[in-house]
Write a protein that holds these residues in place. Structure first.
Motif, PDB file in Angstrom:
ATOM      1  N   LYS A 127       0.841  -1.198   0.000  1.00  0.00           N
ATOM      2  CA  LYS A 127       0.000   0.000   0.000  1.00  0.00           C
ATOM      3  C   LYS A 127       0.875   1.247   0.000  1.00  0.00           C
ATOM      4  CE  LYS A 127      -3.736  -2.396   2.197  1.00  0.00           C
ATOM      5  NZ  LYS A 127      -4.616  -2.547   3.314  1.00  0.00           N
ATOM      6  N   GLN A 135      -2.852   7.433   3.790  1.00  0.00           N
ATOM      7  CA  GLN A 135      -2.991   6.629   2.578  1.00  0.00           C
ATOM      8  C   GLN A 135      -3.971   7.323   1.637  1.00  0.00           C
ATOM      9  OE1 GLN A 135      -4.397   2.665   3.162  1.00  0.00           O
ATOM     10  NE2 GLN A 135      -4.160   2.127   1.015  1.00  0.00           N
ATOM     11  N   LYS A 137      -6.095   8.047  -1.905  1.00  0.00           N
ATOM     12  CA  LYS A 137      -6.770   7.167  -2.863  1.00  0.00           C
ATOM     13  C   LYS A 137      -5.813   6.807  -3.997  1.00  0.00           C
ATOM     14  CE  LYS A 137     -10.582   7.010  -6.086  1.00  0.00           C
ATOM     15  NZ  LYS A 137     -11.550   7.780  -6.832  1.00  0.00           N
ATOM     16  N   GLU A 138      -5.035   7.796  -4.441  1.00  0.00           N
ATOM     17  CA  GLU A 138      -4.034   7.578  -5.480  1.00  0.00           C
ATOM     18  C   GLU A 138      -2.984   8.672  -5.418  1.00  0.00           C
ATOM     19  OE1 GLU A 138      -6.611   9.687  -9.067  1.00  0.00           O
ATOM     20  OE2 GLU A 138      -6.544   7.516  -8.940  1.00  0.00           O
ATOM     21  N   ILE A 140      -0.587  10.842  -7.932  1.00  0.00           N
ATOM     22  CA  ILE A 140      -0.495  11.195  -9.343  1.00  0.00           C
ATOM     23  C   ILE A 140       0.840  11.877  -9.595  1.00  0.00           C
ATOM     24  CG2 ILE A 140      -1.507  12.552 -11.208  1.00  0.00           C
ATOM     25  CD1 ILE A 140      -4.193  12.303  -9.711  1.00  0.00           C
ATOM     26  N   ILE A 149      -0.231   7.073 -12.492  1.00  0.00           N
ATOM     27  CA  ILE A 149      -1.091   7.006 -11.316  1.00  0.00           C
ATOM     28  C   ILE A 149      -0.764   5.742 -10.534  1.00  0.00           C
ATOM     29  CG2 ILE A 149      -3.485   6.882 -10.525  1.00  0.00           C
ATOM     30  CD1 ILE A 149      -4.187   8.448 -13.116  1.00  0.00           C
ATOM     31  N   ILE A 150      -0.599   5.910  -9.230  1.00  0.00           N
ATOM     32  CA  ILE A 150      -0.333   4.786  -8.335  1.00  0.00           C
ATOM     33  C   ILE A 150      -1.529   4.676  -7.404  1.00  0.00           C
ATOM     34  CG2 ILE A 150       1.261   3.784  -6.667  1.00  0.00           C
ATOM     35  CD1 ILE A 150       3.004   6.375  -7.981  1.00  0.00           C
ATOM     36  N   ASP A 151      -2.221   3.549  -7.473  1.00  0.00           N
ATOM     37  CA  ASP A 151      -3.373   3.315  -6.619  1.00  0.00           C
ATOM     38  C   ASP A 151      -2.900   3.182  -5.173  1.00  0.00           C
ATOM     39  OD1 ASP A 151      -6.335   2.572  -6.460  1.00  0.00           O
ATOM     40  OD2 ASP A 151      -5.364   0.878  -5.440  1.00  0.00           O
ATOM     41  N   GLY A 152      -3.521   3.923  -4.265  1.00  0.00           N
ATOM     42  CA  GLY A 152      -3.084   3.934  -2.877  1.00  0.00           C
ATOM     43  C   GLY A 152      -3.302   2.624  -2.148  1.00  0.00           C
ATOM     44  N   SER A 154      -3.813  -0.670  -3.637  1.00  0.00           N
ATOM     45  CA  SER A 154      -3.185  -1.864  -4.222  1.00  0.00           C
ATOM     46  C   SER A 154      -1.747  -1.637  -4.665  1.00  0.00           C
ATOM     47  CB  SER A 154      -4.000  -2.344  -5.423  1.00  0.00           C
ATOM     48  OG  SER A 154      -3.943  -1.389  -6.464  1.00  0.00           O
ATOM     49  N   VAL A 157       0.282   0.467 -10.672  1.00  0.00           N
ATOM     50  CA  VAL A 157       0.814   1.609 -11.410  1.00  0.00           C
ATOM     51  C   VAL A 157       0.266   1.554 -12.827  1.00  0.00           C
ATOM     52  CG1 VAL A 157       2.918   2.721 -12.247  1.00  0.00           C
ATOM     53  CG2 VAL A 157       2.935   1.554 -10.042  1.00  0.00           C
ATOM     54  N   TYR A 158      -0.327   2.662 -13.270  1.00  0.00           N
ATOM     55  CA  TYR A 158      -0.819   2.712 -14.642  1.00  0.00           C
ATOM     56  C   TYR A 158      -0.695   4.129 -15.188  1.00  0.00           C
ATOM     57  CZ  TYR A 158      -5.181   4.329 -12.446  1.00  0.00           C
ATOM     58  OH  TYR A 158      -6.104   5.006 -11.705  1.00  0.00           O
TER      59      TYR A 158
END
Length: 163
Positions: A127, A135, A137-138, A140, A149-152, A154, A157-158
């Motif tokens: 996380k 933490q 949400k994401e 950027i 963007i990194i999801d907070g 999971s 990375v996308y």
């Protein structure tokens, strides 16, 4: 006696080929000369791989990984010297150890700007949290015309391309 005539290209055919090659060259040259977009994309891929590697290191070692600038144009991965205490001063080794040990760093190419809230961290559960130990949400990261963007939750990375 049979005489064979050797046929070649006429002057007009040669001129036509030269003109066509000039037109193709004039339209294709800017694609090869404008390499900023390629550098930005290659850097984005390299940074994405570094962030995925940071998540793997954090979950494999059970120690948090910090992502921050190590120089004005270099991003690097750090861990605590003692895993749970001390500051983040130990550089994470690169998985690409060819001739000599190296650290996991990526250099930001000229013409590419990276905007984001550094430093941020990835914990042993994969996380992401920010410098305030919250933490989001994401997270950027803005790279010129692209967003990483990194999801907070999971750590996924996308890329998101901006128009």
């Amino acid at each position: 006696m049979i005489v064979k005539r050797i046929r070649g290209f006429t002057l007009i055919e040669w001129l036509l080929v030269i003109v066509l090659m000039g037109i193709i060259g004039a339209t294709a040259a800017p694609l090869f000369l404008r390499h900023d977009d390629f550098e930005e994309k290659f850097f984005l891929d390299e940074l994405s791989n570094m962030l995925r590697y940071a998540r793997k290191v954090a979950t494999a070692t059970g120690c948090d990984v910090q992502i921050r600038y190590s120089a004005p144009n270099v991003l690097a991965l750090y861990q605590r010297k003692n895993c749970t205490t001390d500051d983040f001063s130990k550089l994470v080794p690169s998985p690409f150890l060819l001739a000599e040990p190296a650290n996991m760093m990526v250099e930001i190419p000229k013409g590419v700007s990276v905007k984001g809230n550094f430093p941020f961290y990835i914990n042993k559960d994969g996380k992401v949290y920010n410098q305030f130990h919250l933490q989001p949400k994401e997270i950027i990261l803005q790279l010129n015309k692209r967003q990483l963007i990194i999801d907070g939750f999971s750590g996924l990375v996308y890329e998101k391309r901006m128009l």
